[in-house]
Scaffold this active site. Structure first.
Site, PDB file in Angstrom:
ATOM      1  N   GLU A 194       0.811  -1.217   0.000  1.00  0.00           N
ATOM      2  CA  GLU A 194       0.000   0.000   0.000  1.00  0.00           C
ATOM      3  C   GLU A 194       0.847   1.270   0.000  1.00  0.00           C
ATOM      4  O   GLU A 194       0.491   2.259  -0.642  1.00  0.00           O
ATOM      5  CB  GLU A 194      -0.970   0.010   1.180  1.00  0.00           C
ATOM      6  CG  GLU A 194      -2.188  -0.894   0.983  1.00  0.00           C
ATOM      7  CD  GLU A 194      -1.901  -2.346   1.317  1.00  0.00           C
ATOM      8  OE1 GLU A 194      -0.884  -2.610   1.975  1.00  0.00           O
ATOM      9  OE2 GLU A 194      -2.700  -3.225   0.912  1.00  0.00           O
TER      10      GLU A 194
ATOM     11  N   HIS B 179     -11.869  -4.261   8.228  1.00  0.00           N
ATOM     12  CA  HIS B 179     -12.353  -4.076   6.860  1.00  0.00           C
ATOM     13  C   HIS B 179     -13.686  -3.336   6.912  1.00  0.00           C
ATOM     14  O   HIS B 179     -14.633  -3.686   6.223  1.00  0.00           O
ATOM     15  CB  HIS B 179     -12.539  -5.412   6.147  1.00  0.00           C
ATOM     16  CG  HIS B 179     -11.256  -6.134   5.848  1.00  0.00           C
ATOM     17  ND1 HIS B 179     -10.411  -6.584   6.831  1.00  0.00           N
ATOM     18  CD2 HIS B 179     -10.670  -6.468   4.670  1.00  0.00           C
ATOM     19  CE1 HIS B 179      -9.362  -7.185   6.274  1.00  0.00           C
ATOM     20  NE2 HIS B 179      -9.500  -7.112   4.968  1.00  0.00           N
TER      21      HIS B 179
END
Lengths: 323, 340
Positions: free
Chosen positions: B63, B131
């Site tokens: 990321e 999440h």
């Protein structure tokens, strides 16, 4: 500073400009003229100079919290950097960057990235743009031995490798991340030893020998421009000064410093010039005078430049309003 | 006019922008793999077949790397549309967003631009704490980032196109329960609104909110999923004779303050709904702004309907307790109106 093939005397002039610029900046800091800290590059000038000598104006250089040397070598005007150190509106960042963010995108150097390791993925991205645009451009990321242990550098090296990006990663191993010695935070002898793990060449070079640095940079840049991917260059060098202005250097031995002081990149280059008959003492004195004139002019420009307005703080948060 | 889900509208926007401008490319994890998902929620499905894998670029699970690559590519003249599989992963790349993308233009005295888009799915959808988070307040707090949050298919296409054409970094928040993703990537309990999406080129300007329902007794501000909860609450309240105005800001930075202020001056009451948690949150900022600029128009305290200050919990019964809902918005309005 960059572009056509340069003689060793040209390289010496660039290194001397960096050295004298920083010595003057340090003195001006002591006089209270510069309202920031300074991370000086003294002792490492051969790395920036040797690498940038190979680059075109349109190639990119990504720098660190220690950016003055990279900026001068890439062609940012010393007067614009000095004015930035003075926090003047005429500075290379209009007084919004300061020492740790020196840069000038007009010569391919965006504001230096003062988050350790933070420039590595950005360099990959700029190289990715060069690849998309098929413009033959190269991006160079300078970073220190300390940054080599940042996750961002690992992610960037891997991405650059798998996409064969035209980027060169130059680790300036000056043996200390701030005060932490290399051997306490690495279980290997060389940063370049990590290169095979990414499937890319790792090259170790004497970072105090400007011609040696240039040689490896020529090969790495040629490889990058040819589409063969990145190279990790490790330049072994040494800070002949503290980490920042508040550093008393009590974590290094005087013996170690003496060894490296004898290997001052300016001394090595000057000796070689004279040995080869490429420059006399008179020639070197002339270069010294030329450099002094450049620095004097830079200081005069900074001294006489206006301060920004307080409300200039509101400007440049966003560019344009195109959408 | 074609009817589309938000996932389809986003895909159309990306396709049109990539056809229009060779500088535009997609970069992210699992976005272009042949036989793959088309991103975590199918938005980029099929795009690599049209544009190739170089322009729909699959990255390693990195990321920091992919965000930094987007920053650098944008600085060097490209227009990357980056995405993160789940909004929670923005935390992994925070240095590249908050220190690099957001500050580069400023630190350069306006000479460097970073025209990148970062898309991020948010919303708690029974996946547990990592999440699920809504990160609007985090990103809105970073000077130098623009933030948009489309809740309809029309806005999804128009705002994403505007974001691509903007010369600054733009974060696009998308809600998992609004995508209308199909097949294996469909979501249980999704609202999946389908709406009219013009085939022609258009943008929804960044910085312009919209009144979704007019009313006179109370203003309810909601975005993404909470906009629909606000509309449902307004319907319930209407049956009781309470007239609620629902405002969807659509862009969070820069905020269409005047739209909210004009509504509050009219109704005298404000409820702000958000899926982000409460403390130092986005709704708190809206409440403060209204308190500063329209205090004397208020007939009641400002109310916030936010998630509670815990990580998003997993068990459905706890998740429902954590999240805002239409019923909770109705309750908040009742309190402001002196009912109960």
């Amino acid at each position: 500073m960059s572009g056509q093939a340069q003689s060793l005397l040209d390289l010496y002039r660039t290194m001397l400009t960096i050295r004298r610029f920083e010595e003057r900046a340090n003195a001006l800091y002591m006089e209270g003229k510069i309202p920031s800290t300074l991370h000086l590059y003294i002792g490492q000038e051969a790395v920036a100079t040797g690498v940038c000598a190979v680059l075109k104006r349109t190639d990119y250089v990504l720098s660190t919290h220690r950016p003055h040397g990279h900026a001068i070598a890439k062609g940012v005007a010393p007067r614009d950097i000095m004015a930035e150190l003075y926090a003047k509106v005429t500075g290379c960042c209009k007084g919004k960057g300061g020492s740790m963010h020196a840069g000038d995108i007009r010569v391919g150097m965006p504001p230096a990235v003062a988050i350790v390791g933070g420039n590595a993925p950005i360099a990959a991205g700029m190289a990715l743009a060069c690849k998309f645009q098929k413009n033959g451009g190269v991006a160079v990321s300078f970073f220190g031995d300390g940054a080599a242990n940042e996750g961002a550098v690992h992610e960037a090296l891997n991405m650059a490798a798998i996409w064969s990006l035209p980027v060169v990663y130059v680790c300036e191993n000056n043996l200390y991340g701030a005060s932490t010695s290399f051997s306490t935070v690495f279980n290997i002898a060389n940063v370049a030893d990590r290169a095979p793990a990414y499937g890319i060449p790792g090259v170790i070079v004497d970072g105090n020998d400007v011609e040696a640095v240039r040689e490896v940079a020529i090969e790495a840049c040629a490889r990058a421009r040819a589409g063969a991917g990145p190279t990790l260059i490790e330049a072994k060098t040494y800070r002949l000064c503290g980490h920042s202005r508040s550093d008393p250097l009590t974590y290094r031995s005087k013996e170690e410093e003496a060894v490296w002081r004898a290997r001052d990149p300016l001394v090595i280059a000057a000796q070689r010039l004279k040995e080869r008959g490429e420059a006399s003492d008179a020639d070197l004195a002339r270069v010294e005078a030329e450099v002094k004139a450049v620095i004097d002019e830079a200081v005069a420009f900074a001294e006489t430049s206006p301060d920004p307005l307080a409300t200039d703080a509101l400007k440049h948060l966003f560019v344009g309003e195109s959408a | 006019m074609p009817m589309m889900s938000i996932a389809e509208a986003l895909r159309l926007a990306i396709r049109e922008e990539m056809e229009r401008d060779p500088r535009v490319f997609c970069i992210g994890e699992d976005i272009g793999v042949t036989g793959g998902f088309g991103g975590a929620f199918t938005v980029t499905l099929g795009l690599s077949e049209q544009f190739g894998h170089e322009r729909v670029l699959d990255t390693p699970i990195s990321e920091i790397g992919l965000a930094g690559a987007a920053v650098g590519a944008a600085m060097a003249g490209m227009r990357p549309i980056a995405d993160v599989q789940y909004g929670d992963f923005l935390f992994c790349m925070m240095d590249q967003l908050a220190n690099q993308a957001a500050k580069m233009t400023y630190m350069s005295g306006g000479t460097v631009s970073v025209p990148m888009v970062m898309r991020a799915p948010v919303g708690s959808t029974r996946r547990g704490s990592q999440h699920a988070q809504s990160l609007e307040a985090f990103m809105c707090h970073v000077p130098g980032l623009k933030v948009v949050a489309p809740a309809t298919a029309y806005d999804a296409k128009g705002l994403l196109k505007a974001a691509v054409r903007d010369d600054n970094p733009v974060i696009v928040f998308e809600h998992k329960l609004l995508y209308g993703s199909k097949g294996a990537r469909s979501e249980k309990g999704a609202l999946s609104p389908v709406g009219e999406v013009p085939s022609e080129d258009y943008i929804v300007p960044i910085g312009k909110g919209i009144v979704r329902r007019e009313g006179s007794d109370v203003t309810i501000v909601g975005k993404l999923l909470t906009m629909y909860q606000a509309l449902a609450a307004a319907e319930t309240l209407a049956q009781e004779g309470i007239s609620a105005e629902v405002i969807d800001p659509r862009t969070l930075v820069p905020l269409d303050k005047e739209l909210i202020l004009a509504s509050v001056r009219k109704t005298g009451r404000l409820v702000v709904a958000e899926e982000d948690n409460r403390t130092c949150g986005w709704a708190a900022e809206i409440a403060a702004m209204v308190a500063e600029e329209a205090f004397y128009y208020l007939d009641a305290p400002i109310a916030r309907v936010s998630s509670i200050d815990t990580p998003p919990p997993f068990a459905p019964v706890m998740e429902a307790f954590y999240l805002p809902s239409a019923d909770k918005i109705v309750d908040a309005v009742h309190k402001l109106m002196g009912k109960n």
